[in-house]
Design a protein around this motif. Structure first.
Motif, PDB file in Angstrom:
ATOM      1  N   GLY A  46       1.009  -1.092   0.060  1.00  0.00           N
ATOM      2  CA  GLY A  46      -0.112   0.049  -0.007  1.00  0.00           C
ATOM      3  C   GLY A  46       0.913   1.254   0.028  1.00  0.00           C
ATOM      4  N   ALA A 150      -6.454  -3.490  -5.092  1.00  0.00           N
ATOM      5  CA  ALA A 150      -7.952  -3.692  -4.935  1.00  0.00           C
ATOM      6  C   ALA A 150      -8.878  -4.441  -5.339  1.00  0.00           C
ATOM      7  N   THR A 174     -11.848   0.562  -2.006  1.00  0.00           N
ATOM      8  CA  THR A 174     -10.861   0.663  -0.639  1.00  0.00           C
ATOM      9  C   THR A 174     -10.414   2.084  -0.583  1.00  0.00           C
ATOM     10  N   GLY A 176      -8.250   4.735   1.529  1.00  0.00           N
ATOM     11  CA  GLY A 176      -7.074   4.915   2.396  1.00  0.00           C
ATOM     12  C   GLY A 176      -6.200   6.099   1.581  1.00  0.00           C
ATOM     13  N   GLU A 206      -9.662  10.429  -6.380  1.00  0.00           N
ATOM     14  CA  GLU A 206      -9.118  10.224  -5.082  1.00  0.00           C
ATOM     15  C   GLU A 206      -8.368  11.360  -4.487  1.00  0.00           C
ATOM     16  N   SER A 210     -10.538  10.652  -1.142  1.00  0.00           N
ATOM     17  CA  SER A 210      -9.810   9.591  -0.543  1.00  0.00           C
ATOM     18  C   SER A 210      -9.513   9.895   1.044  1.00  0.00           C
ATOM     19  N   GLY A 248     -10.745  -0.634   2.797  1.00  0.00           N
ATOM     20  CA  GLY A 248      -9.634   0.386   3.637  1.00  0.00           C
ATOM     21  C   GLY A 248      -9.797   0.848   4.970  1.00  0.00           C
ATOM     22  N   ASN A 274      -8.658  -4.704   7.113  1.00  0.00           N
ATOM     23  CA  ASN A 274      -7.307  -4.623   6.803  1.00  0.00           C
ATOM     24  C   ASN A 274      -6.468  -5.843   6.484  1.00  0.00           C
TER      25      ASN A 274
END
Length: 309
Positions: A46, A150, A174, A176, A206, A210, A248, A274
């Motif tokens: 990630g 994802a 997801t 994050g 995003e 996000s 996420g 997670n």
């Protein structure tokens, strides 16, 4: 480059008197016990962390502790490969990992044939890099299978989690550092959708909605949920999902903003939280290797005739 100290997720293992959570209940592993035939190694890369664990692919349960290190900066292929080598070494200290063990890795970006085509939340040197080869070399020549991160998370949820037995179109988001997406139609993956990069109010989505963007813009949950609902409406106009699964880091705070979310499809939290990317990467690697082994091999003479023609 500053190396991060590996961490074990001790909180993930069930404590005495508590029921194992369905998201990814972990079994205590005996030191150096051999991995089973139904296990695979799952790795999730990630923007902020690199995580890995051994997974029972028949249930989605973790067979080792979930180990994590911070994503190195810069997050070059070589630096990520070194981080992966560290945490796989920690898993190998718990459980013996045979060389033929399936290994899957989720990478945040579009991937075809193991090659990373874009990497918006990693160092740009990933673009054009064969992630399977780089990680496989770092792991001593192991066969590694790469998938969009994802897509991996969505696979875990569709196979064993919130999207299990759901007919029609299931969309996994997801949320994050960025926004990843996994799209499934009647259980089959449509890879590399990358819906976090569609245009939304003049920018990449995003960059506005996000989890990291919410913090950077200092948005309260109500304001963020209103904007995220507008983003969902844009997606629904094109895909008409039957179920939307949120995963996420932001999904863990769902109670704080769920009442303000608006969508035509039902919205549910991911069950694996997670660990979804880890579990999905392990499942994908197992599926790929089994499919390859099931293909009939061509006789050498037939191959020569085809080449000659």
């Amino acid at each position: 480059m500053v190396k991060s100290k590996p961490k074990s997720d001790k909180s993930a293992a069930p404590k005495g008197g508590q029921k194992a959570a369905p998201k990814a209940a972990q079994k205590p592993a005996q030191k150096r016990a051999p991995a089973t035939a139904n296990s695979a190694l799952g790795i999730d890369v990630g923007g902020t962390g690199v995580k890995a664990a051994l997974v029972d692919v028949t249930t989605g349960e973790l067979l080792s502790r979930r180990h994590r290190v911070s994503t190195p900066k810069p997050s070059t292929p070589e630096a990520i490969a070194e981080a992966v080598k560290q945490i796989v070494g920690l898993i190998a200290a718990e459980i013996e990992l045979p060389l033929e063990l399936p290994v899957g890795i989720g990478i945040p970006g579009a991937i075809k044939g193991g090659v990373v085509l874009e990497a918006p939340n990693l160092d740009k040197r990933w673009i054009g890099t064969n992630g399977e080869e780089v990680i496989g070399k770092a792991l001593g020549g192991r066969r590694v299978v790469a998938i969009n991160d994802a897509d991996a998370a969505g696979l875990a949820e569709v196979r064993y989690g919130a999207g299990r037995d759901v007919a029609g179109t299931v969309l996994m988001l997801t949320i994050g550092t960025g926004i990843g997406s996994g799209l499934f139609v009647n259980g089959r993956l449509v890879p590399n959708t990358e819906l976090g990069h569609i245009e939304f109010r003049g920018r990449d989505a995003e960059l506005l909605v996000s989890g990291l963007a919410r913090e950077r813009r200092h948005l309260r949950w109500h304001a963020w949920a209103n904007e995220f609902s507008a983003f969902l409406a844009r997606i629904e106009r094109y895909l008409w999902p039957d179920l939307i699964i949120l995963g996420g880091g932001v999904s863990k705070e769902l109670k704080k903003y769920q009442r303000w979310l608006v969508a035509k499809a039902p919205i549910v939290p991911a069950q694996f939280l997670n660990t979804a990317g880890i579990v999905g990467a392990a499942l994908y690697a197992t599926d790929r290797l089994r499919a390859e082994s099931a293909r009939p091999s061509q006789p050498v003479a037939a191959k020569r005739r085809r080449t000659a023609s």
